[in-house]
Design an enzyme around this catalytic site. Structure first.
Site, short mmCIF file in Angstrom:
data_model
loop_
_atom_site.label_atom_id
_atom_site.label_comp_id
_atom_site.label_asym_id
_atom_site.label_seq_id
_atom_site.Cartn_x
_atom_site.Cartn_y
_atom_site.Cartn_z
N HIS A 1 -0.40 0.07 -9.54
CA HIS A 1 -1.34 -0.54 -9.29
C HIS A 1 -1.39 -2.22 -9.96
O HIS A 1 -2.59 -2.60 -9.70
CB HIS A 1 -2.04 0.16 -8.29
CG HIS A 1 -2.95 -0.80 -7.14
ND1 HIS A 1 -3.41 0.06 -5.81
CD2 HIS A 1 -2.92 -1.94 -7.17
CE1 HIS A 1 -3.32 -0.57 -5.21
NE2 HIS A 1 -3.26 -1.83 -5.66
N ARG B 1 0.85 -1.83 -0.23
CA ARG B 1 0.28 0.18 -0.01
C ARG B 1 0.58 0.97 -0.16
O ARG B 1 1.85 1.22 0.44
CB ARG B 1 -0.92 0.18 0.70
CG ARG B 1 -2.11 -0.96 1.06
CD ARG B 1 -2.58 -0.35 -0.04
NE ARG B 1 -4.29 -1.56 -0.23
CZ ARG B 1 -4.23 -2.58 -0.83
NH1 ARG B 1 -3.14 -3.10 -1.70
NH2 ARG B 1 -5.22 -3.08 -0.61
#
Length: 309
Positions: A272, A224
């Protein structure tokens, strides 16, 4: 008892179609359409608007579409006491492992540097590293980290892990807790972050941690964006303590246009994409938990609200 899907990436109708394909009798709605909110007992979400879950008075389960759940607990309007589940998916884990391995070999063999040289029409042979030259340290030894460690071992890498709490893993040595973190870092040439994002791990990739890595270490963050202090990474790259970094996750996504990561010569930016939930693999386990919810049975892959994972 019905399901509502809440996500903001334009893929709601695809997920509804996949759920109905597997169970044509299921009642499933988009949060954007008119629907009976008092009938909703399960919300399947991915980065939902804060406060949106409070609209469902009979909600019993919030299911993440992926392995991450930090965005659920970060919602100030999350209805406490509601069960939270996540995806534990072998396809997701395999995709992540492949992505990590690809990035490691990219670093060892200077492939990103050669692409830059190509665009500059610059013929420049660079010294490369071999598998035997480096040790890989994985922060986070859950399902994703454990599989990555196992697969890296099969390639011949020296691999070790670090976790906040003891993890049964016979593949690699796992260091545990803050008392063993420095020993873990000092033995790590390539650092892979696969930690869950919690209050304890927020900002863990910082200047102090980087200083404990050997000179010339490489950092891969596929967990993250909140794990990383951006300014600290830039400083440690610019003073040459770190050789480079591969980043797939960011504080703000998409990464803002003027962010210094975009043009930094030592940083590889990817959007991502390391591991994306596969509908064919994820939908059956979502439906299994929905069926269990209807029967009052124990749900699979429940997340601890206290731990955040």
């Amino acid at each position: 008892m019905s399901i509502v899907i809440i996500r903001q990436d334009g893929k709601i109708n695809e997920w509804i179609a996949s759920l109905k394909k597997n169970n044509s009798d299921i009642e499933v709605y988009s949060y954007l359409e008119a629907h009976p909110k008092d009938k909703i007992t399960m919300a399947i979400v991915w980065k939902h608007p804060n406060g949106s879950l409070l609209e469902y008075p009979n909600l019993k389960c919030v299911a993440s579409f992926g392995a991450g759940v930090d965005f659920i607990f970060d919602d100030p309007g999350f209805p406490r006491g509601v069960a939270v589940t996540r995806v534990v998916d072998p396809v997701l884990a395999s995709d992540m492992s492949e992505f990590v391995i690809a990035n490691i070999f990219n670093f060892l063999k200077n492939l990103t540097d050669y692409k830059s040289d190509q665009l500059s029409e610059y013929w420049n042979r660079r010294p490369y590293k071999r598998i035997a030259d480096v040790s890989v340290g994985i922060m986070g030894m859950g399902a994703l980290g454990s599989l990555a460690a196992k697969n890296l071992k099969q390639y011949g890498f020296r691999v070790h892990g670090w976790a906040n709490s003891p993890k049964p893993n016979h593949e690699v040595r796992t260091y545990v807790g803050q008392t063993e973190l420095q020993s873990f870092l000092s033995a790590t040439d390539i650092l892979v972050c696969l930690l869950p994002l919690t209050e304890e791990t927020n900002g863990i990739l910082n200047k102090e941690l980087f200083r404990n890595l050997p000179h010339g270490a490489y950092v891969i963050n596929v967990a993250r964006g909140g794990h990383l202090i951006d300014e600290d990474l830039l400083e440690m790259l610019d003073n040459d303590h770190l050789a480079g970094a591969s980043l797939d996750v960011f504080h703000e996504e998409p990464l803002p246009k003027k962010h210094p990561f975009w043009r930094h010569p030592k940083i590889l930016v990817t959007p991502h994409t390391a591991s994306v939930s596969d509908m064919d693999s994820v939908v059956p386990q979502l439906l299994e938990n929905y069926n269990r919810l209807q029967k009052g049975a124990f749900l699979h892959n429940i997340v601890s609200a206290k731990k955040g994972y």
